[in-house]
Design a protein around this motif. Structure first.
Motif, PDB file in Angstrom:
ATOM      1  N   THR A 120      -1.266  32.696  -6.159  1.00  0.00           N
ATOM      2  CA  THR A 120      -1.179  31.749  -5.046  1.00  0.00           C
ATOM      3  C   THR A 120       0.242  31.722  -4.499  1.00  0.00           C
ATOM      4  O   THR A 120       1.188  32.029  -5.216  1.00  0.00           O
ATOM      5  N   ARG A 121       0.376  31.343  -3.246  1.00  0.00           N
ATOM      6  CA  ARG A 121       1.703  31.183  -2.639  1.00  0.00           C
ATOM      7  C   ARG A 121       2.185  29.742  -2.762  1.00  0.00           C
ATOM      8  O   ARG A 121       3.289  29.429  -2.369  1.00  0.00           O
ATOM      9  N   SER A 122       1.337  28.864  -3.285  1.00  0.00           N
ATOM     10  CA  SER A 122       1.678  27.447  -3.418  1.00  0.00           C
ATOM     11  C   SER A 122       1.978  27.105  -4.873  1.00  0.00           C
ATOM     12  O   SER A 122       1.474  27.756  -5.784  1.00  0.00           O
ATOM     13  N   ASP A 123       2.776  26.064  -5.073  1.00  0.00           N
ATOM     14  CA  ASP A 123       3.061  25.589  -6.423  1.00  0.00           C
ATOM     15  C   ASP A 123       1.986  24.591  -6.835  1.00  0.00           C
ATOM     16  O   ASP A 123       1.766  23.603  -6.139  1.00  0.00           O
ATOM     17  N   ILE A 124       1.319  24.854  -7.940  1.00  0.00           N
ATOM     18  CA  ILE A 124       0.337  23.929  -8.506  1.00  0.00           C
ATOM     19  C   ILE A 124       0.878  23.532  -9.873  1.00  0.00           C
ATOM     20  O   ILE A 124       1.149  24.389 -10.711  1.00  0.00           O
ATOM     21  N   ALA A 125       1.073  22.253 -10.088  1.00  0.00           N
ATOM     22  CA  ALA A 125       1.670  21.775 -11.336  1.00  0.00           C
ATOM     23  C   ALA A 125       0.742  22.001 -12.531  1.00  0.00           C
ATOM     24  O   ALA A 125      -0.471  21.822 -12.424  1.00  0.00           O
ATOM     25  N   GLU A 126       1.354  22.402 -13.633  1.00  0.00           N
ATOM     26  CA  GLU A 126       0.636  22.505 -14.896  1.00  0.00           C
ATOM     27  C   GLU A 126      -0.005  21.154 -15.190  1.00  0.00           C
ATOM     28  O   GLU A 126       0.607  20.111 -14.992  1.00  0.00           O
ATOM     29  N   GLY A 127      -1.251  21.160 -15.646  1.00  0.00           N
ATOM     30  CA  GLY A 127      -1.955  19.927 -15.950  1.00  0.00           C
ATOM     31  C   GLY A 127      -2.769  19.374 -14.795  1.00  0.00           C
ATOM     32  O   GLY A 127      -3.567  18.459 -14.972  1.00  0.00           O
ATOM     33  N   SER A 128      -2.582  19.935 -13.583  1.00  0.00           N
ATOM     34  CA  SER A 128      -3.367  19.491 -12.424  1.00  0.00           C
ATOM     35  C   SER A 128      -4.836  19.832 -12.627  1.00  0.00           C
ATOM     36  O   SER A 128      -5.173  20.873 -13.188  1.00  0.00           O
ATOM     37  N   PHE A 129      -5.697  18.961 -12.137  1.00  0.00           N
ATOM     38  CA  PHE A 129      -7.129  19.226 -12.155  1.00  0.00           C
ATOM     39  C   PHE A 129      -7.520  19.735 -10.774  1.00  0.00           C
ATOM     40  O   PHE A 129      -7.076  19.192  -9.760  1.00  0.00           O
ATOM     41  N   VAL A 130      -8.305  20.792 -10.752  1.00  0.00           N
ATOM     42  CA  VAL A 130      -8.646  21.465  -9.504  1.00  0.00           C
ATOM     43  C   VAL A 130     -10.141  21.772  -9.445  1.00  0.00           C
ATOM     44  O   VAL A 130     -10.838  21.711 -10.462  1.00  0.00           O
ATOM     45  N   ARG A 131     -10.591  22.121  -8.245  1.00  0.00           N
ATOM     46  CA  ARG A 131     -11.956  22.613  -8.025  1.00  0.00           C
ATOM     47  C   ARG A 131     -11.842  24.031  -7.494  1.00  0.00           C
ATOM     48  O   ARG A 131     -11.004  24.306  -6.643  1.00  0.00           O
ATOM     49  N   LEU A 132     -12.688  24.909  -8.007  1.00  0.00           N
ATOM     50  CA  LEU A 132     -12.711  26.307  -7.587  1.00  0.00           C
ATOM     51  C   LEU A 132     -14.143  26.658  -7.227  1.00  0.00           C
ATOM     52  O   LEU A 132     -15.050  26.472  -8.035  1.00  0.00           O
ATOM     53  N   LYS A 133     -14.361  27.132  -6.002  1.00  0.00           N
ATOM     54  CA  LYS A 133     -15.712  27.477  -5.557  1.00  0.00           C
ATOM     55  C   LYS A 133     -15.889  28.990  -5.633  1.00  0.00           C
ATOM     56  O   LYS A 133     -15.137  29.738  -5.003  1.00  0.00           O
ATOM     57  N   LEU A 134     -16.895  29.414  -6.408  1.00  0.00           N
ATOM     58  CA  LEU A 134     -17.154  30.834  -6.620  1.00  0.00           C
ATOM     59  C   LEU A 134     -18.596  31.181  -6.251  1.00  0.00           C
ATOM     60  O   LEU A 134     -19.498  30.375  -6.467  1.00  0.00           O
ATOM     61  N   PRO A 135     -18.837  32.394  -5.736  1.00  0.00           N
ATOM     62  CA  PRO A 135     -20.198  32.823  -5.436  1.00  0.00           C
ATOM     63  C   PRO A 135     -21.065  32.780  -6.695  1.00  0.00           C
ATOM     64  O   PRO A 135     -20.607  33.114  -7.787  1.00  0.00           O
ATOM     65  N   CYS A 136     -22.295  32.384  -6.560  1.00  0.00           N
ATOM     66  CA  CYS A 136     -23.283  32.277  -7.646  1.00  0.00           C
ATOM     67  C   CYS A 136     -22.981  31.159  -8.637  1.00  0.00           C
ATOM     68  O   CYS A 136     -23.798  30.844  -9.478  1.00  0.00           O
ATOM     69  N   LEU A 137     -21.800  30.560  -8.586  1.00  0.00           N
ATOM     70  CA  LEU A 137     -21.440  29.474  -9.498  1.00  0.00           C
ATOM     71  C   LEU A 137     -21.298  28.155  -8.767  1.00  0.00           C
ATOM     72  O   LEU A 137     -21.464  27.102  -9.357  1.00  0.00           O
ATOM     73  N   GLY A 138     -20.933  28.209  -7.505  1.00  0.00           N
ATOM     74  CA  GLY A 138     -20.630  26.994  -6.769  1.00  0.00           C
ATOM     75  C   GLY A 138     -19.251  26.490  -7.169  1.00  0.00           C
ATOM     76  O   GLY A 138     -18.381  27.260  -7.548  1.00  0.00           O
ATOM     77  N   THR A 139     -19.071  25.180  -7.129  1.00  0.00           N
ATOM     78  CA  THR A 139     -17.780  24.581  -7.443  1.00  0.00           C
ATOM     79  C   THR A 139     -17.672  24.321  -8.932  1.00  0.00           C
ATOM     80  O   THR A 139     -18.557  23.718  -9.528  1.00  0.00           O
ATOM     81  N   VAL A 140     -16.586  24.810  -9.538  1.00  0.00           N
ATOM     82  CA  VAL A 140     -16.323  24.563 -10.955  1.00  0.00           C
ATOM     83  C   VAL A 140     -15.018  23.778 -11.074  1.00  0.00           C
ATOM     84  O   VAL A 140     -14.086  23.989 -10.307  1.00  0.00           O
ATOM     85  N   LEU A 141     -14.983  22.859 -12.016  1.00  0.00           N
ATOM     86  CA  LEU A 141     -13.793  22.040 -12.251  1.00  0.00           C
ATOM     87  C   LEU A 141     -12.925  22.701 -13.306  1.00  0.00           C
ATOM     88  O   LEU A 141     -13.440  23.231 -14.295  1.00  0.00           O
ATOM     89  N   ALA A 142     -11.612  22.640 -13.112  1.00  0.00           N
ATOM     90  CA  ALA A 142     -10.693  23.279 -14.050  1.00  0.00           C
ATOM     91  C   ALA A 142      -9.394  22.485 -14.137  1.00  0.00           C
ATOM     92  O   ALA A 142      -9.069  21.694 -13.254  1.00  0.00           O
ATOM     93  N   ARG A 143      -8.657  22.718 -15.217  1.00  0.00           N
ATOM     94  CA  ARG A 143      -7.313  22.171 -15.411  1.00  0.00           C
ATOM     95  C   ARG A 143      -6.349  23.336 -15.420  1.00  0.00           C
ATOM     96  O   ARG A 143      -6.587  24.344 -16.092  1.00  0.00           O
ATOM     97  N   ILE A 144      -5.259  23.231 -14.677  1.00  0.00           N
ATOM     98  CA  ILE A 144      -4.245  24.287 -14.662  1.00  0.00           C
ATOM     99  C   ILE A 144      -3.492  24.234 -15.987  1.00  0.00           C
ATOM    100  O   ILE A 144      -2.821  23.258 -16.302  1.00  0.00           O
ATOM    101  N   ALA A 145      -3.639  25.289 -16.790  1.00  0.00           N
ATOM    102  CA  ALA A 145      -3.018  25.368 -18.111  1.00  0.00           C
ATOM    103  C   ALA A 145      -1.576  25.857 -18.017  1.00  0.00           C
ATOM    104  O   ALA A 145      -0.738  25.478 -18.828  1.00  0.00           O
ATOM    105  N   TRP A 146      -1.292  26.710 -17.031  1.00  0.00           N
ATOM    106  CA  TRP A 146       0.067  27.212 -16.831  1.00  0.00           C
ATOM    107  C   TRP A 146       0.232  27.627 -15.374  1.00  0.00           C
ATOM    108  O   TRP A 146      -0.731  27.908 -14.679  1.00  0.00           O
ATOM    109  N   SER A 147       1.480  27.644 -14.932  1.00  0.00           N
ATOM    110  CA  SER A 147       1.816  28.030 -13.562  1.00  0.00           C
ATOM    111  C   SER A 147       3.195  28.686 -13.597  1.00  0.00           C
ATOM    112  O   SER A 147       4.154  28.083 -14.085  1.00  0.00           O
ATOM    113  N   LYS A 148       3.268  29.932 -13.112  1.00  0.00           N
ATOM    114  CA  LYS A 148       4.544  30.655 -13.181  1.00  0.00           C
ATOM    115  C   LYS A 148       4.575  31.777 -12.138  1.00  0.00           C
ATOM    116  O   LYS A 148       3.643  32.569 -12.061  1.00  0.00           O
ATOM    117  N   CYS A 149       5.635  31.819 -11.362  1.00  0.00           N
ATOM    118  CA  CYS A 149       5.905  32.920 -10.423  1.00  0.00           C
ATOM    119  C   CYS A 149       4.720  33.264  -9.531  1.00  0.00           C
ATOM    120  O   CYS A 149       4.355  34.432  -9.395  1.00  0.00           O
TER     121      CYS A 149
END
Length: 112
Positions: free
Chosen positions: A53-82
Motif C-alpha cells: 500500500t502507499r498509505s500508512d496503516i497502523a499496526e493493530g488497526s482493524f480493517v475490512r478486505l473485500k475479495l472475490p468469492c469471499l466477500g468482505t473479511v475482517l482483519a487486524r493489521i499485525a505489522w506495517s513496514k515500508c
C-alpha cells in the motif's frame, strides 16, 4: 495474479500461522477513519494476507478486505513496514473458499 479487495475496521484478533500462497490481487482496504485505500495483495492464507500500500496503516488497526468469492473479511493489521502490511483474519477463511479465490487469480493470470 491480481484480485480486487476492500478493507474497514472491527475487533477481536485470531491466531496466525497457516501457509501463505503467493498471489497478486488489486484490492481496496478500509480502516477506521480512512477512506478506501488501494492495495495489492501479495500473499493469502486461511489466516491472513500480506499487501502493498502507499498509505500508512497502523499496526493493530482493524480493517475490512473485500475479495472475490469471499466477500468482505475482517482483519487486524499485525505489522506495517515500508509500504507493506500483514493482516490476520478475525475468522479463518474456509480452505475450499480460499481455493476458489486462488483458482480465479490463476485463471485470470493465465488469460493474460
Amino acid at each position: 495474479m491480481r484480485i480486487a479487495a476492500r478493507m474497514a475496521v472491527e475487533t477481536v484478533p485470531v491466531e496466525r500461522g497457516s501457509a501463505r500462497r503467493p498471489v497478486e490481487m488489486n484490492a481496496t482496504m478500509r480502516a477506521q477513519s480512512y477512506h478506501g485505500i488501494n492495495v495489492v495483495v501479495r500473499n493469502l492464507s486461511e489466516q491472513g494476507f500480506m499487501a502493498e500500500t502507499r498509505s500508512d496503516i497502523a499496526e493493530g488497526s482493524f480493517v475490512r478486505l473485500k475479495l472475490p468469492c469471499l466477500g468482505t473479511v475482517l482483519a487486524r493489521i499485525a505489522w506495517s513496514k515500508c509500504g507493506q502490511v500483514g493482516g490476520e483474519f478475525l475468522n479463518a477463511v474456509n480452505p475450499l473458499r480460499l481455493q476458489q479465490v486462488l483458482g480465479i487469480t490463476a485463471a485470470g493470470q493465465t488469460a493474460h
